[in-house]
Design a protein around this motif. Structure first.
Motif, PDB file in Angstrom:
ATOM      1  N   HIS A 137       0.930  -1.284   0.042  1.00  0.00           N
ATOM      2  CA  HIS A 137       0.042  -0.147  -0.035  1.00  0.00           C
ATOM      3  C   HIS A 137       0.913   1.317  -0.002  1.00  0.00           C
ATOM      4  O   HIS A 137       1.759   1.383   0.785  1.00  0.00           O
ATOM      5  N   TYR A 138       0.610   2.131  -1.086  1.00  0.00           N
ATOM      6  CA  TYR A 138       1.312   3.304  -1.114  1.00  0.00           C
ATOM      7  C   TYR A 138       0.598   4.714  -0.495  1.00  0.00           C
ATOM      8  O   TYR A 138      -0.602   4.965  -1.209  1.00  0.00           O
ATOM      9  N   VAL A 139       1.097   5.267   0.298  1.00  0.00           N
ATOM     10  CA  VAL A 139       0.409   6.411   0.993  1.00  0.00           C
ATOM     11  C   VAL A 139      -0.635   5.819   2.399  1.00  0.00           C
ATOM     12  O   VAL A 139      -1.403   5.249   2.009  1.00  0.00           O
ATOM     13  N   GLY A 140       0.295   5.791   3.319  1.00  0.00           N
ATOM     14  CA  GLY A 140      -0.236   4.972   4.499  1.00  0.00           C
ATOM     15  C   GLY A 140      -1.606   5.945   5.095  1.00  0.00           C
ATOM     16  O   GLY A 140      -1.403   7.260   5.113  1.00  0.00           O
ATOM     17  N   PRO A 141      -2.537   5.379   5.640  1.00  0.00           N
ATOM     18  CA  PRO A 141      -3.838   5.977   6.125  1.00  0.00           C
ATOM     19  C   PRO A 141      -3.123   6.941   7.085  1.00  0.00           C
ATOM     20  O   PRO A 141      -1.970   6.406   7.816  1.00  0.00           O
ATOM     21  N   SER A 142      -4.022   7.978   7.669  1.00  0.00           N
ATOM     22  CA  SER A 142      -3.586   9.116   8.544  1.00  0.00           C
ATOM     23  C   SER A 142      -3.818   8.234   9.868  1.00  0.00           C
ATOM     24  O   SER A 142      -4.536   8.830  10.574  1.00  0.00           O
ATOM     25  N   VAL A 143      -3.345   7.226  10.328  1.00  0.00           N
ATOM     26  CA  VAL A 143      -3.333   6.697  11.684  1.00  0.00           C
ATOM     27  C   VAL A 143      -2.772   7.492  12.818  1.00  0.00           C
ATOM     28  O   VAL A 143      -2.781   7.457  13.851  1.00  0.00           O
TER      29      VAL A 143
ATOM     30  N   VAL B  19       9.234   7.239   2.270  1.00  0.00           N
ATOM     31  CA  VAL B  19       9.873   7.681   0.885  1.00  0.00           C
ATOM     32  C   VAL B  19       9.854   9.209   0.604  1.00  0.00           C
ATOM     33  O   VAL B  19      10.383   9.599  -0.635  1.00  0.00           O
ATOM     34  N   GLY B  20       9.084   9.998   1.484  1.00  0.00           N
ATOM     35  CA  GLY B  20       9.083  11.404   1.388  1.00  0.00           C
ATOM     36  C   GLY B  20       7.761  11.606   0.472  1.00  0.00           C
ATOM     37  O   GLY B  20       6.944  10.607   0.186  1.00  0.00           O
ATOM     38  N   HIS B  21       7.499  13.041   0.435  1.00  0.00           N
ATOM     39  CA  HIS B  21       6.201  13.376  -0.241  1.00  0.00           C
ATOM     40  C   HIS B  21       6.610  14.091  -1.435  1.00  0.00           C
ATOM     41  O   HIS B  21       7.312  15.230  -1.572  1.00  0.00           O
ATOM     42  N   THR B  22       5.927  13.649  -2.699  1.00  0.00           N
ATOM     43  CA  THR B  22       6.484  14.307  -3.893  1.00  0.00           C
ATOM     44  C   THR B  22       5.961  15.600  -3.986  1.00  0.00           C
ATOM     45  O   THR B  22       6.257  16.096  -5.035  1.00  0.00           O
ATOM     46  N   ILE B  23       4.807  15.971  -3.307  1.00  0.00           N
ATOM     47  CA  ILE B  23       4.549  17.323  -3.545  1.00  0.00           C
ATOM     48  C   ILE B  23       5.347  18.247  -3.120  1.00  0.00           C
ATOM     49  O   ILE B  23       5.574  19.551  -3.734  1.00  0.00           O
TER      50      ILE B  23
ATOM     51  N   ASN C  50      -4.123  -2.948  12.979  1.00  0.00           N
ATOM     52  CA  ASN C  50      -4.620  -4.253  13.123  1.00  0.00           C
ATOM     53  C   ASN C  50      -4.805  -4.844  11.957  1.00  0.00           C
ATOM     54  O   ASN C  50      -4.430  -5.821  11.579  1.00  0.00           O
ATOM     55  N   LYS C  51      -5.804  -4.447  11.188  1.00  0.00           N
ATOM     56  CA  LYS C  51      -6.285  -4.821  10.152  1.00  0.00           C
ATOM     57  C   LYS C  51      -5.342  -4.629   9.068  1.00  0.00           C
ATOM     58  O   LYS C  51      -5.276  -5.406   7.855  1.00  0.00           O
ATOM     59  N   VAL C  52      -4.836  -3.382   8.969  1.00  0.00           N
ATOM     60  CA  VAL C  52      -3.798  -3.398   7.855  1.00  0.00           C
ATOM     61  C   VAL C  52      -2.785  -4.385   7.889  1.00  0.00           C
ATOM     62  O   VAL C  52      -2.400  -4.773   6.690  1.00  0.00           O
ATOM     63  N   ARG C  53      -2.228  -4.657   8.953  1.00  0.00           N
ATOM     64  CA  ARG C  53      -1.114  -5.918   9.114  1.00  0.00           C
ATOM     65  C   ARG C  53      -1.725  -7.223   8.419  1.00  0.00           C
ATOM     66  O   ARG C  53      -0.763  -7.759   7.718  1.00  0.00           O
ATOM     67  N   GLU C  54      -3.042  -7.289   8.453  1.00  0.00           N
ATOM     68  CA  GLU C  54      -3.524  -8.766   7.791  1.00  0.00           C
ATOM     69  C   GLU C  54      -3.816  -8.491   6.227  1.00  0.00           C
ATOM     70  O   GLU C  54      -3.900  -9.374   5.609  1.00  0.00           O
ATOM     71  N   SER C  55      -3.427  -7.100   5.943  1.00  0.00           N
ATOM     72  CA  SER C  55      -3.828  -7.011   4.503  1.00  0.00           C
ATOM     73  C   SER C  55      -2.823  -6.762   3.615  1.00  0.00           C
ATOM     74  O   SER C  55      -2.654  -6.852   2.360  1.00  0.00           O
ATOM     75  N   VAL C  56      -1.519  -6.328   4.067  1.00  0.00           N
ATOM     76  CA  VAL C  56      -0.366  -5.909   3.215  1.00  0.00           C
ATOM     77  C   VAL C  56       0.948  -6.762   3.579  1.00  0.00           C
ATOM     78  O   VAL C  56       1.109  -7.242   4.568  1.00  0.00           O
ATOM     79  N   ASP C  57       1.849  -6.460   2.695  1.00  0.00           N
ATOM     80  CA  ASP C  57       3.222  -6.966   2.967  1.00  0.00           C
ATOM     81  C   ASP C  57       4.207  -5.972   3.189  1.00  0.00           C
ATOM     82  O   ASP C  57       5.294  -6.046   3.422  1.00  0.00           O
ATOM     83  N   GLY C  58       3.473  -4.645   3.071  1.00  0.00           N
ATOM     84  CA  GLY C  58       4.478  -3.253   3.278  1.00  0.00           C
ATOM     85  C   GLY C  58       3.556  -2.161   3.035  1.00  0.00           C
ATOM     86  O   GLY C  58       2.828  -2.143   2.252  1.00  0.00           O
ATOM     87  N   VAL C  59       4.194  -1.145   3.568  1.00  0.00           N
ATOM     88  CA  VAL C  59       3.374   0.163   3.385  1.00  0.00           C
ATOM     89  C   VAL C  59       4.334   1.565   2.987  1.00  0.00           C
ATOM     90  O   VAL C  59       5.623   1.319   3.970  1.00  0.00           O
ATOM     91  N   LEU C  60       4.097   2.026   2.238  1.00  0.00           N
ATOM     92  CA  LEU C  60       5.112   3.161   1.952  1.00  0.00           C
ATOM     93  C   LEU C  60       4.238   4.541   2.517  1.00  0.00           C
ATOM     94  O   LEU C  60       3.214   4.741   1.982  1.00  0.00           O
ATOM     95  N   VAL C  61       5.040   5.299   3.361  1.00  0.00           N
ATOM     96  CA  VAL C  61       4.574   6.495   3.912  1.00  0.00           C
ATOM     97  C   VAL C  61       5.347   7.655   3.296  1.00  0.00           C
ATOM     98  O   VAL C  61       6.457   7.641   2.968  1.00  0.00           O
ATOM     99  N   LEU C  62       4.699   8.693   3.679  1.00  0.00           N
ATOM    100  CA  LEU C  62       5.086  10.179   3.164  1.00  0.00           C
ATOM    101  C   LEU C  62       5.739  10.988   4.031  1.00  0.00           C
ATOM    102  O   LEU C  62       6.547  11.775   3.591  1.00  0.00           O
ATOM    103  N   PHE C  63       5.420  10.528   5.341  1.00  0.00           N
ATOM    104  CA  PHE C  63       6.102  11.484   6.427  1.00  0.00           C
ATOM    105  C   PHE C  63       6.984  10.747   7.282  1.00  0.00           C
ATOM    106  O   PHE C  63       6.699   9.688   7.876  1.00  0.00           O
ATOM    107  N   PRO C  64       8.123  11.445   7.904  1.00  0.00           N
ATOM    108  CA  PRO C  64       8.988  10.771   8.512  1.00  0.00           C
ATOM    109  C   PRO C  64       8.678  10.395  10.077  1.00  0.00           C
ATOM    110  O   PRO C  64       9.178   9.207  10.683  1.00  0.00           O
ATOM    111  N   PHE C  65       7.682  10.705  10.534  1.00  0.00           N
ATOM    112  CA  PHE C  65       6.985  10.504  11.944  1.00  0.00           C
ATOM    113  C   PHE C  65       6.240   9.133  11.657  1.00  0.00           C
ATOM    114  O   PHE C  65       5.941   8.707  12.888  1.00  0.00           O
TER     115      PHE C  65
END
Length: 373
Positions: free
Chosen positions: A109-115, A154-158, A124-139
């Motif tokens: 999944h590319y662009v993690g939900p705003s958890v 990976v940084g924010h392309t904006i 918990n559900k995300v862990r069952e759904s994916v093998d990896g998440v690409l996130v935009l923010f360092p925190f």
């Protein structure tokens, strides 16, 4: 790959370019827009069919969306691709990702939900759904680490869309404003609910500011004609004679030209920070919406510049504090207090450098690593 809107189409197109360098013979299929198609992507459904905003609009299109998703899952299970990449659109993509992962197909999944903003337990559900998440923010990675989910910042392309040094004088010239004019941008939001709620307050704040700084001018980008008419109505009622330019869109031009800004919460606060312009954030929403947000929130700040800084760098005026007087007073402080201005600009410059990564290359590296393991 599945992208559901224009921003996802841009991310998808850049990612295809980077993946092709590693896999020259790769084929890309699913749902995407014109930019992805231009890179050889084969779309099975028009991307617009997923671009539905708002609760009632989604409800109305739900049967069609569910049908598309069922057909897509069946087609992908028959195809057995090497990897599926869902780009944003979490409500649509996580179900697809879960179905494929359970059948042994790598799902990313590319662009993690705003958890980090609310509902962290979703991971918990995300862990069952994916093998990896690409996130935009360092925190963001630390949230995923808590739930043992492979993650890559990976940084924010904006950030790549903003200049390292904004040319304020040139932007003012484009607007027909003298370089030495004190210019304040007002970004009232992109949704009519926001604009209806904040337009009068912002215009009253502008009127108060113009009495403190008689030479100050204002620029307001309007997302569409209806928004423009609502702002014009507020000007007619509260600030006849206000020195203001209304733009059709062109929020980037307004931000580059301004010396400081008043911004409704959202992506615009990040865009303002990336343009290194001091700002005040103001927002008021329906009381019930605010009550729900407060109960679900996992961070004490609303604005992305503050979340990135881990402190109140930008003044946040929320609900009953989002008054014309408080907005005007806090904006006036930004004009007169050089130290306050410099503190924001220095932090924004650091945030710009943090987010300006080679996102698609880093994303392709992570995909290569996760799919080969």
């Amino acid at each position: 790959m599945v992208a559901g809107e224009a921003s996802g189409d841009t991310l998808g197109a850049d990612l295809i370019i980077s993946l092709k360098k590693r896999y020259p013979d790769a084929e890309f299929v699913g749902i995407g827009g014109p930019k992805m198609i231009a890179q050889g992507f084969q779309t099975w459904y028009p991307m617009e069919s997923l671009s539905v905003m708002g609760f009632f609009e989604v409800l109305k299109h739900l049967p069609e969306l569910l049908k598309i998703r069922r057909q897509l899952i069946a087609r992908l299970l028959a195809l057995k691709p090497d990897v599926f990449i869902g780009i944003d659109a979490p409500d649509f993509n996580f179900k697809v990702e879960r179905s494929l992962k359970h059948q042994g197909i790598k799902a990313i999944h590319y662009v993690g939900p705003s958890v980090w903003a609310w509902r962290e337990k979703r991971l918990n559900k995300v862990r069952e759904s994916v093998d990896g998440v690409l996130v935009l923010f360092p925190f963001e990675p630390e949230y995923y680490h808590r739930y043992q989910i492979p993650v890559k910042f990976v940084g924010h392309t904006i950030a790549n869309q903003f200049p390292e040094k904004p040319n304020t004088d040139q932007a003012k010239q484009q607007l027909g404003i003298a370089a030495d004019t004190q210019l304040t941008a007002i970004l009232p939001g992109s949704r009519m609910s926001e604009i209806n709620r904040m337009a009068d307050v912002y215009i009253q704040a502008a009127q108060q500011l113009s009495t403190i700084y008689p030479q100050m001018q204002f620029v307001i980008p309007c997302v569409h004609q209806k928004a423009k008419e609502r702002v014009e109505q507020a000007i007619a009622e509260y600030a006849k004679g206000l020195k203001v330019i209304l733009l059709d869109g062109q929020s980037r031009l307004a931000l580059e030209a301004c010396d400081q800004a008043i911004v409704t919460s959202g992506t615009a606060t990040l865009e303002c920070a990336l343009m290194k312009k001091p700002l005040v954030l103001a927002i008021a929403v329906h009381p019930i919406s605010y009550w729900i947000m407060k109960r679900l929130a996992t961070t004490q700040w609303i604005g992305l510049p503050n979340i990135l800084a881990g402190q109140e760098l930008v003044k946040e005026l929320v609900q009953e504090n989002a008054t014309a007087q408080k907005i005007a007073l806090n904006l006036a402080k930004l004009v007169s207090d050089t130290k306050l201005r410099e503190r924001q600009i220095t932090a924004f410059t650091e945030q710009y450098q943090q987010l300006k990564q080679n996102a698609s290359e880093l994303a392709a590296d992570a995909i290569q690593e996760w799919t080969s393991s």
